[in-house]
Design a protein around this motif. Structure first.
Motif, PDB file in Angstrom:
ATOM      1  N   ARG A 188      49.278  -4.568 -48.076  1.00  0.00           N
ATOM      2  CA  ARG A 188      48.466  -4.414 -48.436  1.00  0.00           C
ATOM      3  C   ARG A 188      48.123  -2.834 -48.830  1.00  0.00           C
ATOM      4  N   GLY A 189      47.046  -2.695 -49.774  1.00  0.00           N
ATOM      5  CA  GLY A 189      47.522  -1.303 -51.478  1.00  0.00           C
ATOM      6  C   GLY A 189      47.708  -1.745 -52.252  1.00  0.00           C
ATOM      7  N   SER A 213      46.268 -16.988 -64.607  1.00  0.00           N
ATOM      8  CA  SER A 213      47.117 -15.748 -63.548  1.00  0.00           C
ATOM      9  C   SER A 213      45.951 -15.307 -63.010  1.00  0.00           C
ATOM     10  N   LEU A 214      45.535 -14.733 -61.633  1.00  0.00           N
ATOM     11  CA  LEU A 214      44.723 -13.879 -60.991  1.00  0.00           C
ATOM     12  C   LEU A 214      45.514 -12.340 -61.018  1.00  0.00           C
ATOM     13  N   LEU A 215      44.799 -11.766 -60.716  1.00  0.00           N
ATOM     14  CA  LEU A 215      46.012 -10.172 -60.797  1.00  0.00           C
ATOM     15  C   LEU A 215      44.590 -10.013 -59.285  1.00  0.00           C
ATOM     16  N   ILE A 216      45.514  -9.493 -58.419  1.00  0.00           N
ATOM     17  CA  ILE A 216      44.187  -8.927 -57.684  1.00  0.00           C
ATOM     18  C   ILE A 216      44.547  -7.446 -57.763  1.00  0.00           C
ATOM     19  N   SER A 217      43.878  -6.312 -58.314  1.00  0.00           N
ATOM     20  CA  SER A 217      44.999  -4.908 -58.346  1.00  0.00           C
ATOM     21  C   SER A 217      44.696  -4.425 -57.521  1.00  0.00           C
ATOM     22  N   THR A 218      44.741  -4.252 -56.318  1.00  0.00           N
ATOM     23  CA  THR A 218      44.958  -3.343 -55.052  1.00  0.00           C
ATOM     24  C   THR A 218      44.203  -4.911 -53.903  1.00  0.00           C
ATOM     25  N   VAL A 219      45.400  -4.993 -52.815  1.00  0.00           N
ATOM     26  CA  VAL A 219      44.622  -5.892 -51.825  1.00  0.00           C
ATOM     27  C   VAL A 219      44.040  -5.080 -50.920  1.00  0.00           C
ATOM     28  N   VAL A 220      42.761  -5.417 -49.878  1.00  0.00           N
ATOM     29  CA  VAL A 220      42.865  -5.143 -49.371  1.00  0.00           C
ATOM     30  C   VAL A 220      42.568  -5.519 -47.997  1.00  0.00           C
ATOM     31  N   HIS A 221      42.591  -4.569 -46.940  1.00  0.00           N
ATOM     32  CA  HIS A 221      42.881  -5.841 -45.567  1.00  0.00           C
ATOM     33  C   HIS A 221      42.828  -4.605 -44.628  1.00  0.00           C
ATOM     34  N   LYS A 268      39.054  -8.531 -44.099  1.00  0.00           N
ATOM     35  CA  LYS A 268      40.155  -9.421 -44.704  1.00  0.00           C
ATOM     36  C   LYS A 268      39.360  -9.827 -46.063  1.00  0.00           C
ATOM     37  N   PRO A 269      39.113  -9.374 -46.914  1.00  0.00           N
ATOM     38  CA  PRO A 269      38.272  -9.480 -48.336  1.00  0.00           C
ATOM     39  C   PRO A 269      39.287 -10.693 -48.713  1.00  0.00           C
ATOM     40  N   ASP A 270      40.594 -10.474 -49.261  1.00  0.00           N
ATOM     41  CA  ASP A 270      41.285 -11.015 -49.883  1.00  0.00           C
ATOM     42  C   ASP A 270      42.666 -12.268 -49.504  1.00  0.00           C
ATOM     43  N   GLU A 271      42.316 -11.720 -47.949  1.00  0.00           N
ATOM     44  CA  GLU A 271      43.270 -12.836 -47.372  1.00  0.00           C
ATOM     45  C   GLU A 271      42.227 -14.616 -47.660  1.00  0.00           C
ATOM     46  N   GLY A 272      43.041 -15.238 -47.952  1.00  0.00           N
ATOM     47  CA  GLY A 272      42.570 -16.869 -47.657  1.00  0.00           C
ATOM     48  C   GLY A 272      43.541 -17.728 -48.428  1.00  0.00           C
ATOM     49  N   VAL A 273      42.885 -19.069 -49.120  1.00  0.00           N
ATOM     50  CA  VAL A 273      42.880 -19.933 -49.474  1.00  0.00           C
ATOM     51  C   VAL A 273      42.232 -20.302 -51.618  1.00  0.00           C
ATOM     52  N   TYR A 274      43.418 -20.097 -52.315  1.00  0.00           N
ATOM     53  CA  TYR A 274      42.868 -19.592 -53.804  1.00  0.00           C
ATOM     54  C   TYR A 274      43.212 -21.061 -54.613  1.00  0.00           C
ATOM     55  N   ARG A 293      47.616 -20.028 -50.482  1.00  0.00           N
ATOM     56  CA  ARG A 293      47.578 -19.259 -49.350  1.00  0.00           C
ATOM     57  C   ARG A 293      48.053 -17.918 -49.480  1.00  0.00           C
ATOM     58  N   LEU A 294      46.486 -16.390 -49.663  1.00  0.00           N
ATOM     59  CA  LEU A 294      47.044 -15.513 -50.084  1.00  0.00           C
ATOM     60  C   LEU A 294      47.550 -14.791 -48.212  1.00  0.00           C
ATOM     61  N   THR A 295      48.375 -13.925 -47.726  1.00  0.00           N
ATOM     62  CA  THR A 295      48.472 -13.568 -46.460  1.00  0.00           C
ATOM     63  C   THR A 295      48.694 -11.799 -47.042  1.00  0.00           C
ATOM     64  N   VAL A 296      48.076 -11.360 -46.208  1.00  0.00           N
ATOM     65  CA  VAL A 296      48.017  -9.918 -45.879  1.00  0.00           C
ATOM     66  C   VAL A 296      48.930  -9.043 -45.247  1.00  0.00           C
ATOM     67  N   ALA A 297      50.541  -8.809 -45.104  1.00  0.00           N
ATOM     68  CA  ALA A 297      51.179  -7.639 -44.746  1.00  0.00           C
ATOM     69  C   ALA A 297      50.648  -6.378 -44.631  1.00  0.00           C
TER      70      ALA A 297
END
Length: 151
Positions: free
Chosen positions: A48-49, A90-98, A103-109, A127-131
């Motif tokens: 996260r972050g 590729s997909l870049l998520i600049s700041t992971v929100v959780h 939990k908008p970024d966690e999920g199956v891509y 699967r993107l899992t956020v800690a």
């Protein structure tokens, strides 16, 4: 008799070549176009972050358009300023929100590649899992270990 059959076979083969020609542009018959994923996304543990990247790259000698799905729905990267597609697809998520309730970024891509007038291929899902930083250490370690054992 065998000679007559060989002549007929040669005659029909010649007709087919004259009728349809080779795989040139004017014949309407297309040559083989290689189209595959050279890199597919894999399950990823993000923090996260911090930024996260899901890798994807399609290989072809034609122009390939790459798009991303999250939980089965195409992402609108124009509307989300935290997510952008890199030049290789590729997909870049600049700041992971959780957070606990968001939990908008966690999920199956999934990466989807298209060549116009040819077709579309879909990558494996990842699967993107956020800690989060407040995640209990034991839970975080278990999450990392479960991801490692899946590989």
């Amino acid at each position: 008799m065998a000679e007559r059959g060989a002549r007929l076979l040669f005659f029909f083969a010649s007709l087919i070549v004259l009728r349809f020609g080779g795989a040139d542009k004017g014949s309407g018959i297309r040559g083989f176009t290689p189209f595959r994923f050279s890199v597919e996304p894999v399950d990823t543990l993000a923090v996260r972050g911090l930024p996260a990247v899901l890798n994807c790259s399609a290989a072809s000698n034609a122009l390939v358009r790459v798009e991303w799905k999250k939980d089965g729905t195409f992402l609108n990267l124009v509307a989300d300023d935290r997510k952008r597609q890199l030049a290789d697809g590729s997909l870049l998520i600049s700041t992971v929100v959780h957070s606990k309730h968001n939990k908008p970024d966690e999920g199956v891509y999934q990466c989807v590649a298209t060549i116009d007038n040819l077709g579309t291929i879909s990558s494996r899902t990842a699967r993107l899992t956020v800690a989060g930083t407040k995640t209990k250490p034991l839970r975080f370690i278990n999450c990392v270990l479960s991801l490692l054992y899946e590989i």
